[in-house]
Design an enzyme around this catalytic site. Structure first.
Site, mmCIF file in Angstrom:
data_model
loop_
_atom_site.group_PDB
_atom_site.id
_atom_site.type_symbol
_atom_site.label_atom_id
_atom_site.label_comp_id
_atom_site.label_asym_id
_atom_site.label_seq_id
_atom_site.Cartn_x
_atom_site.Cartn_y
_atom_site.Cartn_z
ATOM 1 N N TYR A 46 -3.568 5.769 11.476
ATOM 2 C CA TYR A 46 -2.311 6.480 11.709
ATOM 3 C C TYR A 46 -2.636 7.803 12.392
ATOM 4 C CZ TYR A 46 -0.394 3.056 8.472
ATOM 5 O OH TYR A 46 -0.029 1.884 7.867
ATOM 6 N N HIS B 43 7.230 -4.101 11.523
ATOM 7 C CA HIS B 43 6.161 -4.723 12.295
ATOM 8 C C HIS B 43 6.220 -6.248 12.201
ATOM 9 C CE1 HIS B 43 1.662 -4.488 13.646
ATOM 10 N NE2 HIS B 43 2.426 -5.204 14.445
ATOM 11 N N ALA C 201 0.836 -1.203 0.000
ATOM 12 C CA ALA C 201 0.000 0.000 0.000
ATOM 13 C C ALA C 201 0.867 1.247 0.000
ATOM 14 C CB ALA C 201 -0.912 -0.003 1.232
ATOM 15 N N ASP D 235 11.138 21.003 4.421
ATOM 16 C CA ASP D 235 11.713 22.180 3.782
ATOM 17 C C ASP D 235 12.055 23.168 4.891
ATOM 18 O OD1 ASP D 235 12.356 24.427 2.353
ATOM 19 O OD2 ASP D 235 10.375 24.721 1.457
ATOM 20 N N ASP E 14 -0.177 4.552 0.821
ATOM 21 C CA ASP E 14 -1.390 5.192 1.330
ATOM 22 C C ASP E 14 -1.478 6.668 0.960
ATOM 23 O OD1 ASP E 14 -2.346 2.854 2.566
ATOM 24 O OD2 ASP E 14 -1.003 3.157 4.257
ATOM 25 N N GLY F 24 0.448 8.139 -1.888
ATOM 26 C CA GLY F 24 0.493 8.278 -3.335
ATOM 27 C C GLY F 24 -0.650 7.613 -4.068
ATOM 28 N N TYR G 276 -6.112 0.010 9.075
ATOM 29 C CA TYR G 276 -5.151 0.670 9.957
ATOM 30 C C TYR G 276 -5.532 2.114 10.243
ATOM 31 C CZ TYR G 276 -1.148 -2.397 10.885
ATOM 32 O OH TYR G 276 -0.315 -3.378 11.376
ATOM 33 N N HIS H 113 6.045 -0.431 7.777
ATOM 34 C CA HIS H 113 5.393 0.851 7.512
ATOM 35 C C HIS H 113 6.503 1.886 7.315
ATOM 36 C CE1 HIS H 113 1.497 -0.580 9.429
ATOM 37 N NE2 HIS H 113 2.374 -1.398 9.989
#
Length: 652
Positions: A391, A600, A305, A448, A307, A309, A389, A441
């Site tokens: 995040y 993981h 995955a 920047d 997630d 992009g 999941y 993950h």
């Protein structure tokens, strides 16, 4: 509608609902983008640093523009447009051949409904004894080019996992239908084939976490006593101010942004150093997240995955709830996005802002008494749900000039059943004949930083052992080695535990009161190795995971470390391609890319719902200030007792 300079408007503010609608309307009018099309993404075309500076200093409003990615479902063609919202016109319209734009939430939901209603799917599941389709969930994933069947090349493809709940409202991810996957053309919403390769008798598992579904025997076995209330109260309100998207607190100032792909973004981060406002970061965000599953079985070999992009974590952002997700005196920011028809919608309470007590900031006790300062930090957070999941992202700002970025992973692991006497070499046993695959993950932060200006140099900083000899007879001496990274190939860096390698972003064009160049140091945390053969198709799609740090000259076109079009990609058109030019990166406007994450190896304790696994990194001032910048933090005398019993007079 054209924005004005009235109120709290700023050119970095995210697009509003009217602006999303206008961008869609302009493309419908000028290029017929309507029925039979999807809007994959609409986002603000952020003005450059010069334009932002012109607005901040002179109030000059730059052209308000939107970047739009859309595609024709009939032809499969993808287009990228630049729309002027100020001018109500299309600035550019470009056909991008041989790419697939990001998947949309609409496609995910429509594919689930389509497959569950398809007679061939219903019949195939019935042969397995699954007849109640209301309990079935078809979770559609994207493809990488290397695993795309040759006969389906060029189509907008998805493949599905199939899950069955034990009962209404129960955890679907506890009921995998092993060996059963559908391949679907999501443009045509056409079922291309059903892969019905093997089956496993479903074992008795306890995969529930919602209290009403947890078996009574387990609920009754709990010995955990109830907790007393823990109240966080700020009767006079918080110490920060929030005007529009501008946030100020304890010398810090920053702007909070948001878009479909990165979710929350942070801009214009400065620190007021005794009246001198000093720049630290122009923009910070997460630019990619790759989650490869390290299991070659038929159920998992396609499971990688991206997630950010492939989907966009902005689209996956969830509303936060007081008392559950955020505790204390909270201020929220909503986020506005759009569906695949260009219709705007609002995610309420998408971003949480609050203060937290964090124990002691600094302290010393001597014979004259004690001086103690409590540490308070400002936390800006957002949560995303990506299918199974979650995040949870926390950016924290400290009174001593530190910035911490923490990510917590929680939710539900993907699992598979295996037959009695079978093996699970690429995963951990978490329940009866049930394993969770090993996976990783990887997150890529795009930093920047502008340390006292835009002209910066990144240094690798390492600690070395000084050899024993006449000048170091006891072997005590260490020395610090600081190596400037002058070109992009030198900027490809890896973590080294033995030397405690870190990276400083330094402004060599100025000095502090101590005569040294001001800097901020990236202190790595959660740096994990990729563990891929360099020729692996997965590694070829995302070379960013091959190094801990990359440094590039700042370019508005270089935003995505695995390339702009990740869905169904074959090779990485991001960091590996850019840095191959080996451009100079010394004393210029640079971007620091940091790859970290979670290796993981699942535990039984991660099932049926995973306690948050936490990783973080820090940005710390190193010679940026002349002394401890938190020296002026006021004591809290009413909350401190400096009485020391061991100093009392006695009768002895």
């Amino acid at each position: 509608m054209t924005r004005t300079t009235t109120g709290t408007f700023h050119p970095l503010d995210p697009l509003g609902a009217d602006e999303f609608a206008k961008a869609a309307a302009v493309l419908a009018r000028e290029h017929g983008v309507g029925d039979g099309w999807r809007f994959a993404s609409i986002e603000l075309a952020e003005p450059d640093k010069a334009a932002v500076s012109a607005f901040d200093t002179a109030g000059t409003v730059p052209d308000r523009r939107a970047i739009v990615m859309c595609f024709d479902r009939g032809s499969g063609d993808t287009y990228k447009a630049l729309v002027s919202l100020t001018g109500d016109n299309v600035v550019s319209w470009q056909h991008i051949p041989d790419v697939q734009a990001n998947f949309t939430v609409d496609e995910w939901e429509e594919a689930d409904a389509f497959l569950r209603g398809h007679p061939d799917v219903i019949a195939a599941l019935a042969k397995r004894g699954i007849t109640d389709m209301s309990l079935v969930f078809m979770d559609v994933w994207t493809y990488g080019d290397a695993v795309t069947p040759e006969k389906y090349k060029g189509r907008r493809l998805g493949w599905s996992d199939t899950w069955v709940r034990a009962s209404e409202g129960a955890n679907p991810y506890a009921g995998p239908v092993n060996g059963f996957h559908c391949v679907i053309d999501v443009n045509a919403m056409e079922l291309l084939e059903i892969e019905d390769t093997f089956s496993v008798e479903r074992p008795e598992v306890m995969g529930e976490y919602v209290p009403r579904h947890i078996p009574e025997r387990i609920r009754n076995a709990s010995t955990r006593p109830p907790l007393k209330p823990l109240d966080i109260v700020q009767p006079e309100g918080p110490s920060f101010t929030l005007e529009g998207n501008k946030l100020e607190w304890q010398n810090w100032s920053l702007r909070v942004g948001f878009n479909y792909r990165e979710g929350m973004t942070l801009h214009a981060v400065t620190y007021n150093d005794n009246g001198r406002v000093r720049s630290i970061a122009n923009r910070m965000s997460f630019a990619e997240m790759a989650v490869p599953y390290r299991d070659t079985s038929p159920d998992h070999y396609r499971r990688t995955a991206f997630d950010i992009g492939e989907w966009g974590i902005g689209f996956m952002t969830t509303s936060l709830t007081l008392g559950c997700d955020c505790l204390g005196e909270i201020r929220y920011l909503d986020a506005v996005l759009h569906d695949s028809h260009g219709v705007p919608f609002t995610i309420e309470n998408a971003i949480c802002i609050h203060e937290e007590d964090n124990a002691v900031l600094w302290k010393h006790v001597d014979h004259d008494g004690a001086e103690v300062r409590r540490m308070r930090r400002l936390t800006v957070s957002t949560h995303v749900t990506v299918a199974n999941y979650e995040y949870l992202v926390y950016w924290r700002f400290y009174q001593d000039g530190n910035i911490e970025c923490e990510v917590r992973a929680t939710g539900i692991m993907v699992v598979s059943h295996f037959p009695e006497g079978g093996e699970h070499p690429s995963g951990t046993l978490v329940d009866t004949r049930t394993y969770a695959p090993f996976h990783q993950h990887f997150l890529v932060a795009r930093l920047d930083l502008d340390i006292d200006g835009t002209e910066n140099t990144v240094y690798a900083t390492e600690t070395e052992i000084v050899p024993m000899g006449p000048d170091n007879p006891l072997g005590l001496a260490l020395r610090q080695k600081n190596t400037p990274l002058r070109t992009e190939l030198e900027g490809r860096q890896d973590f080294d535990w033995q030397s405690q390698r870190a990276w400083k972003v330094v402004n060599d064009n100025t000095t502090t009161g101590l005569g040294t160049a001001p800097a901020y140091k990236l202190v790595p945390g959660g740096a994990i190795p990729s563990m891929f053969d360099p020729t692996s198709p997965i590694f070829q799609r995302t070379g960013a995971i091959g190094h801990t740090v990359w440094v590039t000259p700042n370019s508005p076109d270089e935003r995505w470390p695995a390339g702009e079009f990740v869905n169904q990609s074959k090779v990485d058109h991001g960091l590996t391609e850019w840095t191959a030019a080996d451009r100079p990166i010394e004393n210029t406007d640079v971007v620091l890319w940091y790859t970290f994450g979670i290796h993981h190896i699942p535990r039984p304790e991660d099932w049926p719902i995973m306690p948050a696994d936490t990783v973080s990194f820090w940005l710390k001032p190193v010679g940026f200030f002349d002394r401890n910048p938190a020296l002026d933090v006021a004591p809290i005398p009413e909350a401190c007792d400096h009485h020391h019993p061991h100093h009392e007079d006695s009768d002895d």
